[in-house]
Scaffold this active site. Sequence first.
Site, PDB file in Angstrom:
ATOM      1  N   HIS A 128       0.872  -1.182   0.000  1.00  0.00           N
ATOM      2  CA  HIS A 128       0.000   0.000   0.000  1.00  0.00           C
ATOM      3  C   HIS A 128       0.908   1.232   0.000  1.00  0.00           C
ATOM      4  CE1 HIS A 128      -2.753   2.983   1.829  1.00  0.00           C
ATOM      5  NE2 HIS A 128      -3.737   2.195   1.477  1.00  0.00           N
ATOM      6  N   ASP A 205       3.159  -4.514   8.118  1.00  0.00           N
ATOM      7  CA  ASP A 205       1.955  -3.707   7.937  1.00  0.00           C
ATOM      8  C   ASP A 205       0.768  -4.648   8.091  1.00  0.00           C
ATOM      9  OD1 ASP A 205      -0.307  -2.556   6.893  1.00  0.00           O
ATOM     10  OD2 ASP A 205       0.667  -1.685   5.142  1.00  0.00           O
ATOM     11  N   GLN A 208      -4.517  -5.045   7.061  1.00  0.00           N
ATOM     12  CA  GLN A 208      -5.537  -6.009   6.627  1.00  0.00           C
ATOM     13  C   GLN A 208      -5.518  -7.265   7.493  1.00  0.00           C
ATOM     14  OE1 GLN A 208      -7.826  -5.388   4.423  1.00  0.00           O
ATOM     15  NE2 GLN A 208      -6.975  -3.413   3.849  1.00  0.00           N
ATOM     16  N   LYS A 231     -10.321  -0.931  10.582  1.00  0.00           N
ATOM     17  CA  LYS A 231     -10.424  -2.146   9.765  1.00  0.00           C
ATOM     18  C   LYS A 231     -10.654  -3.366  10.652  1.00  0.00           C
ATOM     19  CE  LYS A 231      -7.242  -0.279   6.330  1.00  0.00           C
ATOM     20  NZ  LYS A 231      -7.954   0.093   5.112  1.00  0.00           N
ATOM     21  N   CYS A 369      -4.665   2.288  -3.675  1.00  0.00           N
ATOM     22  CA  CYS A 369      -3.432   2.856  -3.098  1.00  0.00           C
ATOM     23  C   CYS A 369      -2.268   1.894  -3.276  1.00  0.00           C
ATOM     24  CB  CYS A 369      -3.603   3.211  -1.625  1.00  0.00           C
ATOM     25  SG  CYS A 369      -4.863   4.430  -1.334  1.00  0.00           S
TER      26      CYS A 369
HETATM   27  N1  7TS Z   1      -1.681  -0.771   4.654  1.00  0.00           N
HETATM   28  C1  7TS Z   1      -2.596  -1.563   4.071  1.00  0.00           C
HETATM   29  C2  7TS Z   1      -2.211  -2.949   3.658  1.00  0.00           C
HETATM   30  C3  7TS Z   1      -3.889  -1.076   3.870  1.00  0.00           C
HETATM   31  O1  7TS Z   1      -4.797  -1.875   3.310  1.00  0.00           O
HETATM   32  C4  7TS Z   1      -4.214   0.242   4.266  1.00  0.00           C
HETATM   33  C5  7TS Z   1      -5.561   0.845   3.987  1.00  0.00           C
HETATM   34  C6  7TS Z   1      -3.225   1.002   4.905  1.00  0.00           C
HETATM   35  C7  7TS Z   1      -1.965   0.467   5.070  1.00  0.00           C
HETATM   36  C8  7TS Z   1      -3.498   2.361   5.425  1.00  0.00           C
HETATM   37  O2  7TS Z   1      -4.390   2.292   6.500  1.00  0.00           O
HETATM   38  P1  7TS Z   1      -4.962   3.634   7.163  1.00  0.00           P
HETATM   39  O3  7TS Z   1      -6.007   3.141   8.094  1.00  0.00           O
HETATM   40  O4  7TS Z   1      -3.823   4.296   7.839  1.00  0.00           O
HETATM   41  O5  7TS Z   1      -5.505   4.454   6.024  1.00  0.00           O
HETATM   42  N2  7TS Z   1      -6.224   0.261   2.897  1.00  0.00           N
HETATM   43  C9  7TS Z   1      -7.331   0.744   2.265  1.00  0.00           C
HETATM   44  C10 7TS Z   1      -7.945   0.059   1.226  1.00  0.00           C
HETATM   45  O6  7TS Z   1      -7.576  -1.022   0.797  1.00  0.00           O
HETATM   46  N3  7TS Z   1      -8.999   0.772   0.803  1.00  0.00           N
HETATM   47  O7  7TS Z   1      -9.082   1.893   1.547  1.00  0.00           O
HETATM   48  C11 7TS Z   1      -8.053   1.873   2.466  1.00  0.00           C
END
Ligand code: 7TS
Length: 412
Positions: A128, A205, A208, A231, A369
């Site tokens: 990501h 990371d 997910q 999430k 992303c």
């Molecule tokens: N890493 C992964 C693997 C992710 O899926 C996401 C967000 C992030 C980092 C960033 O997370 P945040 O909560 O700091 O924004 N992924 C997604 C997605 O797949 N669709 O919207 C956000």
Amino acid sequence: MTTSVNPFDVARIREDFPILKKLIHGKPLVYLDNAATTQKPQAVIDALVNYYVTENSNVHRGVHTLSQLATDAYEGAREKVRQFINAEHDKEIIFVRGTTEGINLVAQTYGRANIGPGDEIIITAMEHHSNIVPWQILCEEKGARLKVIPINDDGELLLDEYESLLSPRTRFVSVVHQSNALGTINPVERIIELAHARDIPVLLDGAQAVAHVPIDVQKLGCDFYAFSGHKLYGPTGVGVLYGRADLLDAMPPYQGGGEMIRSVTFEKTLYNVIPNKFEAGTQNIAGSVGLGAAIDYVNSVGMDNIASWEKELLAYGTERLSEIELVQLIGTARHKGSILSFVMENAHPHDVGTILDAEGIAVRTGHHCAQPLMDRYGVPATVRASLAFYNTKEEIDTLVRGIDRVIEVFSR
Ligand code: 7TS
């Protein structure tokens, strides 16, 4: 008399999530965008309301009763997180805004202190952007270099290539545990083992993975683990960075301000101990409490039950989508979480998403992303259905009917 016990009563589970009763364009909501954010059970919504109605105050500051209550709730949430990921100490749990902030924190503190000109940082081809850009910023500042572990067409990391990327200049490895765009669950134990054999720290990371795979940071052996509350059925605006205590102790602070100090004079500031050293300013107290409630909820359902139901859903969805000739799945790793990313011949993902929305089906369309990953597959975007444990096989059938509708529209 034999009684048959339903091992996973998804209809019962759905009752816990009020938004799932919503109609979209007059049709029942089919929420398949769980990788972007999950819906919240009533228990989490209640915990937020209860916090503001009965406990709201600032933490660690007052002798007054409310401040004590708020502090207990906040620190109680930290302990719930500790248990959930099996960290050794509470102080290894740092509340942050989310995965993105967790990774930036490590890049800007550990990274700035330990990475210099000519050094190398290893990531993967399926990251990501939030596990790419913070490292690029650091590399640019320090004259360091980013190395990328390639993948095969199924979306699996090439571990031999990883081994050959590990060099005497490698200073850090940062890898996604479960890919948001492909669903691939990476062999992180092996990745860590190979890095640790060379004394290289590893960040995972877990944005997910945390909602789908039981996490044990001690068993994994990772040095850092970042995830987002939203999430994991919790509120937005709160997340966790786990870090090994010895590393966190040695790292310089991230942001300066209240709470992160032991004493301040105009000449010199002494920093607080961990985790406070990394929690400058008033934190998202209610969010942390809500995250604690989300963890209680997930535990009550059971991570193992969640994982096995999602596995069944993924197998069913994979089978159904594979039957459609015009659909091509992107991400077919042997070990993957409940994500169905696909492209369709003749129909742009955005149009697919729009037609599905008219049927009440929420999917994400776009590059997720992960633009370098889209480039790897030679597609600008995919349609992504990401499943959670409150999803059903009937909803997958609805998705398939929606795709049939797309085919109908585009064959006119
Ligand atoms: N890493 C992964 C693997 C992710 O899926 C996401 C967000 C992030 C980092 C960033 O997370 P945040 O909560 O700091 O924004 N992924 C997604 C997605 O797949 N669709 O919207 C956000």
